[in-house]
Design a protein around this motif. Sequence first.
Motif, mmCIF file in Angstrom:
data_model
loop_
_atom_site.group_PDB
_atom_site.id
_atom_site.type_symbol
_atom_site.label_atom_id
_atom_site.label_comp_id
_atom_site.label_asym_id
_atom_site.label_seq_id
_atom_site.Cartn_x
_atom_site.Cartn_y
_atom_site.Cartn_z
ATOM 1 N N ASN A 130 -6.697 -15.252 -60.202
ATOM 2 C CA ASN A 130 -7.177 -15.582 -61.546
ATOM 3 C C ASN A 130 -6.069 -15.877 -62.548
ATOM 4 O O ASN A 130 -5.949 -15.232 -63.584
ATOM 5 C CB ASN A 130 -8.056 -14.438 -62.092
ATOM 6 C CG ASN A 130 -9.388 -14.406 -61.380
ATOM 7 O OD1 ASN A 130 -9.436 -14.640 -60.178
ATOM 8 N ND2 ASN A 130 -10.442 -14.141 -62.080
ATOM 9 N N GLY A 131 -5.263 -16.867 -62.209
ATOM 10 C CA GLY A 131 -4.125 -17.260 -63.021
ATOM 11 C C GLY A 131 -4.333 -17.395 -64.511
ATOM 12 O O GLY A 131 -3.579 -16.817 -65.283
ATOM 13 N N PRO A 132 -5.399 -18.128 -64.939
ATOM 14 C CA PRO A 132 -5.521 -18.366 -66.377
ATOM 15 C C PRO A 132 -5.536 -17.087 -67.207
ATOM 16 O O PRO A 132 -5.137 -17.068 -68.351
ATOM 17 C CB PRO A 132 -6.862 -19.092 -66.485
ATOM 18 C CG PRO A 132 -7.069 -19.702 -65.160
ATOM 19 C CD PRO A 132 -6.435 -18.797 -64.157
ATOM 20 N N LEU A 133 -6.033 -15.995 -66.600
ATOM 21 C CA LEU A 133 -6.151 -14.752 -67.368
ATOM 22 C C LEU A 133 -4.833 -14.005 -67.489
ATOM 23 O O LEU A 133 -4.693 -13.123 -68.327
ATOM 24 C CB LEU A 133 -7.193 -13.840 -66.711
ATOM 25 C CG LEU A 133 -8.601 -14.418 -66.656
ATOM 26 C CD1 LEU A 133 -9.459 -13.630 -65.702
ATOM 27 C CD2 LEU A 133 -9.218 -14.430 -68.037
ATOM 28 N N ILE A 134 -3.879 -14.320 -66.624
ATOM 29 C CA ILE A 134 -2.659 -13.520 -66.659
ATOM 30 C C ILE A 134 -1.476 -14.257 -67.289
ATOM 31 O O ILE A 134 -0.371 -13.732 -67.298
ATOM 32 C CB ILE A 134 -2.264 -12.978 -65.275
ATOM 33 C CG1 ILE A 134 -2.009 -14.105 -64.289
ATOM 34 C CG2 ILE A 134 -3.303 -12.033 -64.740
ATOM 35 C CD1 ILE A 134 -1.309 -13.628 -63.040
ATOM 36 N N HIS A 135 -1.739 -15.439 -67.815
ATOM 37 C CA HIS A 135 -0.654 -16.129 -68.504
ATOM 38 C C HIS A 135 -0.195 -15.257 -69.683
ATOM 39 O O HIS A 135 -1.001 -14.753 -70.441
ATOM 40 C CB HIS A 135 -1.115 -17.496 -69.017
ATOM 41 C CG HIS A 135 -1.127 -18.533 -67.935
ATOM 42 N ND1 HIS A 135 0.013 -18.932 -67.299
ATOM 43 C CD2 HIS A 135 -2.128 -19.209 -67.355
ATOM 44 C CE1 HIS A 135 -0.291 -19.830 -66.386
ATOM 45 N NE2 HIS A 135 -1.591 -20.020 -66.388
ATOM 46 N N GLY A 136 1.084 -15.097 -69.803
ATOM 47 C CA GLY A 136 1.633 -14.304 -70.904
ATOM 48 C C GLY A 136 2.076 -12.925 -70.467
ATOM 49 O O GLY A 136 2.939 -12.324 -71.095
ATOM 50 N N ILE A 137 1.488 -12.370 -69.391
ATOM 51 C CA ILE A 137 1.894 -11.022 -68.971
ATOM 52 C C ILE A 137 2.728 -11.062 -67.694
ATOM 53 O O ILE A 137 3.067 -10.021 -67.151
ATOM 54 C CB ILE A 137 0.684 -10.076 -68.775
ATOM 55 C CG1 ILE A 137 -0.296 -10.654 -67.745
ATOM 56 C CG2 ILE A 137 0.005 -9.778 -70.077
ATOM 57 C CD1 ILE A 137 -1.243 -9.615 -67.202
ATOM 58 N N ILE A 138 3.058 -12.258 -67.240
ATOM 59 C CA ILE A 138 3.858 -12.359 -66.012
ATOM 60 C C ILE A 138 5.228 -11.679 -66.170
ATOM 61 O O ILE A 138 5.694 -11.018 -65.235
ATOM 62 C CB ILE A 138 3.936 -13.835 -65.548
ATOM 63 C CG1 ILE A 138 2.540 -14.233 -65.044
ATOM 64 C CG2 ILE A 138 4.980 -14.043 -64.458
ATOM 65 C CD1 ILE A 138 2.383 -15.672 -64.655
ATOM 66 N N PRO A 139 5.887 -11.763 -67.337
ATOM 67 C CA PRO A 139 7.166 -11.028 -67.474
ATOM 68 C C PRO A 139 7.002 -9.524 -67.231
ATOM 69 O O PRO A 139 7.852 -8.892 -66.610
ATOM 70 C CB PRO A 139 7.586 -11.318 -68.917
ATOM 71 C CG PRO A 139 6.963 -12.634 -69.233
ATOM 72 C CD PRO A 139 5.648 -12.632 -68.508
ATOM 73 N N GLN A 140 5.880 -8.953 -67.700
ATOM 74 C CA GLN A 140 5.659 -7.512 -67.500
ATOM 75 C C GLN A 140 5.396 -7.209 -66.028
ATOM 76 O O GLN A 140 5.906 -6.218 -65.491
ATOM 77 C CB GLN A 140 4.460 -7.039 -68.341
ATOM 78 C CG GLN A 140 4.774 -6.715 -69.787
ATOM 79 C CD GLN A 140 5.289 -7.901 -70.562
ATOM 80 O OE1 GLN A 140 4.830 -9.020 -70.376
ATOM 81 N NE2 GLN A 140 6.265 -7.679 -71.424
ATOM 82 N N ILE A 141 4.625 -8.081 -65.393
ATOM 83 C CA ILE A 141 4.325 -7.873 -63.970
ATOM 84 C C ILE A 141 5.618 -7.984 -63.153
ATOM 85 O O ILE A 141 5.862 -7.192 -62.240
ATOM 86 C CB ILE A 141 3.246 -8.875 -63.493
ATOM 87 C CG1 ILE A 141 1.915 -8.475 -64.107
ATOM 88 C CG2 ILE A 141 3.147 -8.904 -61.970
ATOM 89 C CD1 ILE A 141 0.805 -9.452 -63.923
ATOM 90 N N ALA A 142 6.449 -8.957 -63.508
ATOM 91 C CA ALA A 142 7.735 -9.131 -62.806
ATOM 92 C C ALA A 142 8.579 -7.866 -62.929
ATOM 93 O O ALA A 142 9.167 -7.384 -61.943
ATOM 94 C CB ALA A 142 8.479 -10.329 -63.387
ATOM 95 N N GLU A 143 8.610 -7.323 -64.127
ATOM 96 C CA GLU A 143 9.416 -6.116 -64.371
ATOM 97 C C GLU A 143 8.896 -4.929 -63.546
ATOM 98 O O GLU A 143 9.671 -4.221 -62.899
ATOM 99 C CB GLU A 143 9.352 -5.785 -65.866
ATOM 100 C CG GLU A 143 10.447 -4.853 -66.324
ATOM 101 C CD GLU A 143 10.324 -4.552 -67.819
ATOM 102 O OE1 GLU A 143 9.937 -5.441 -68.586
ATOM 103 O OE2 GLU A 143 10.598 -3.392 -68.173
ATOM 104 N N ILE A 144 7.576 -4.767 -63.552
ATOM 105 C CA ILE A 144 6.962 -3.641 -62.814
ATOM 106 C C ILE A 144 7.241 -3.785 -61.312
ATOM 107 O O ILE A 144 7.627 -2.824 -60.640
ATOM 108 C CB ILE A 144 5.436 -3.584 -63.087
ATOM 109 C CG1 ILE A 144 5.162 -3.218 -64.543
ATOM 110 C CG2 ILE A 144 4.738 -2.586 -62.165
ATOM 111 C CD1 ILE A 144 3.728 -3.457 -64.995
ATOM 112 N N CYS A 145 7.052 -4.984 -60.791
ATOM 113 C CA CYS A 145 7.241 -5.201 -59.340
ATOM 114 C C CYS A 145 8.723 -5.086 -58.950
ATOM 115 O O CYS A 145 9.043 -4.529 -57.896
ATOM 116 C CB CYS A 145 6.681 -6.555 -58.922
ATOM 117 S SG CYS A 145 4.888 -6.621 -59.004
ATOM 118 N N ASP A 146 9.602 -5.598 -59.782
ATOM 119 C CA ASP A 146 11.038 -5.500 -59.482
ATOM 120 C C ASP A 146 11.478 -4.033 -59.455
ATOM 121 O O ASP A 146 12.227 -3.611 -58.579
ATOM 122 C CB ASP A 146 11.866 -6.272 -60.514
ATOM 123 C CG ASP A 146 11.876 -7.771 -60.213
ATOM 124 O OD1 ASP A 146 11.297 -8.150 -59.180
ATOM 125 O OD2 ASP A 146 12.450 -8.540 -61.005
#
Lengths: 321, 429
Positions: free
Chosen positions: B148-164
């Motif tokens: 569900n890409g359209p809903l997560i635009h804008g929070i990808i930096p936070q997701i990247a940080e959490i996963c890293d």
Amino acid sequence: METNRNSNIIKLKQNLKYRNILIDAFPLLGLIIIILFFTIITSGNLLTLNNLKIILNQMFLYLIGGLGSVYLYAQGGIDVSMASNIGFSAILGVRIMYQHVGIGIIATLLIGSSIGLLMGIIYAYAGIPVFIQGLAMDFLLKGTLYPLSGFKASIPVPDRLLKFDNKYFAWIFLLIIFIFIFFTYNFSRFGKECRSIGAGEIASIQSGIKVKKNKVLAFFISGLTCGIVAVYTLIRTGSASQSTGLGFNFNVMLSLVLGGCVLGGGNGVKVRNAVIGAVTFVVLQNGLVLCGASARAQDIVKGILFVLMIVFTSKMYERKV
Amino acid sequence: MKKSLLTKIVALLLLSIMVLGIAACGSSKKTEDAKDTKEEKAEKTEKEKVEEEKVEEEKVEDNKDSISEKEDDSSNGSGELKAFKLGMMDPGAWNATSGPLYAQMELAAETLNVELVYAGYDTNSAEGHIAAVQNLISSGVDAIILLNGPLIHGIIPQIAEICDEAEVYWSLSWTKLIEGNNDYNAAVNSDYFVSTTYENDVYSANWCTSILGEKGVKNIAEIGFEAGNATGDMRDQGIQEGLEEYDMILLGEERDITLTMSSDGGKTIMERFINSYPEMDGLIIAGMSQFVLSGVVSAMEANGVEDKISLSCIDFHEFQTDYLKSGILDGIIGGHVVGPFYSLILIANIMNGTPLTEDKVIVEDKFIELSSHEDALIWDEYGNTGNIYSSDEIEQMMVVNNPDYTIDDFMKMIEDYSLEDIVSRAEGN
């Protein structure tokens, strides 16, 4: 004969006391059972330090939302426009934050509380049913989100705002809010009057309570809560979009119900409902994923628990003396 | 009465504890495994990692040697696949769009020795996504695929940080990253980001418009996504281009999410369109057809306009085969359900120490176009049964099994995805 009668009355009072304690403790017992269940089924993974941090982090918003809504729920009201209020405040606030972060934060709080104030005035003085009014405001605000966001899917927050992402500060802030709400709800005239309105509005009017003023104030606090949630969501997610805050009002309602809140208002609404409910709601969500339950099973478990909780709280509250 | 209530509560507590005990006994092994995996991960030092990489390299070399020595074995997929746990956002209720996705993912997971864990996010909000990612990580997953890409635009930096931070690989599906923006930069700079797949929304909407345009339709209405939805915006662009190309007019549109997510809503919308625009001779459902199409068809039949109004849609529907056969539906485009599967192949190769590439993979997920009853029957046979890619094919996408498999083969496979490709592979050509 008289002695026997007195001893029976004392026994009856004692039993009633124990029963009331049990009824009051039921949501807490439910929480303990849920924690025990997931602790066993996940072999203790639920209580690892890392997972506890995640649970604490996730329940923050529901705690704020629940605490800020107790006055309204105590009056028998509900704000179904909370989600769009959060989205509206966040989008407008983030635009101001690009000029000045501090002013932007204050503006977000002011926008949220202004919408709450407006809702309160309409509710109290126009006499529109609270649910219908909330839906109308929800549509109105939702319709403005897209143009407000500059016709973009999302707006990133200024980097300076992310520096406020300090968990210790957030929890100290929450503690202050909790203490403030605990004392004002339980011991102030306003808190008592809110419960009185929920128990019987006409009787409250007849006993001289300024019902309209109280309604406006309860909505104002709910709106201010939306502003606080909007600021924290911006800090946590790093962006504002039309999906900011989506479903928040329902999650707050569900967590309050899980915490033992009586939806009809009155004395059945307590500050502890917000705390126990937020913990139960987040532990449930977290635990179901941790134990590898399928998505369908997660929905079924949550549905059953919500229904059980509503039935138990309403039935038990009826029996409480 | 009081005693009775007390008894009931105590009985309930005892019952709960008994259920707890039974449930705990039934799942202890699985959770112990999960715990072990998590603890192992936490205890892994840098030195151990280097040693592990060496062992993996040796393992690949060994595999290569053994496979070259025993060609028969290699063709049968003799490599031993490492078990791992994959977290995935729940695609939602089973329907013609999410069903084939579930089926393909579960077949792949079974073939590749992967345990799938779903996270249901309640609200589809940004906050809900972040919470779901955190919960999946806490459950001990090694990788996550987000939908569900359209809903997560804008929070990808936070997701990247959490996963890293958690050292968990992650991929996106149905998400177009625009070069240079925050989401794009966060993803490509994340050490654990693997891939994103996205569909060409301008193309799909343009295809729908051209199906109607070729039939000579001039006055159309549209059922679409709510304003501001990135997918919806791109589809509107595709429709707009089609309108200009075929000199058509857009009479009206409906985007109310309370109507566009149900069959009843579809019927209401269509009845309104029929009453408001007597000149309407075409309708485009620019997404979520799985919910609204049957309602729209019902309204068309009830009003006797099935021969007057042409219909084309995005996203597959369970009755599309019948609708195409009866002629009420002129074309439907969908089948873009293999994006998460592609991500799984990339992740599985990484987890087995044989990454297909060191680069981040950003790739377009192709559509399947159905414009006849025969086309629909083919999709029913392969797509709906989770056999878009068979178990044997999946095994051969693993370098451990097939050392000759490269990123070029992988990209060609994605590029070739079509109805003809599915049939051709199934027939062994």
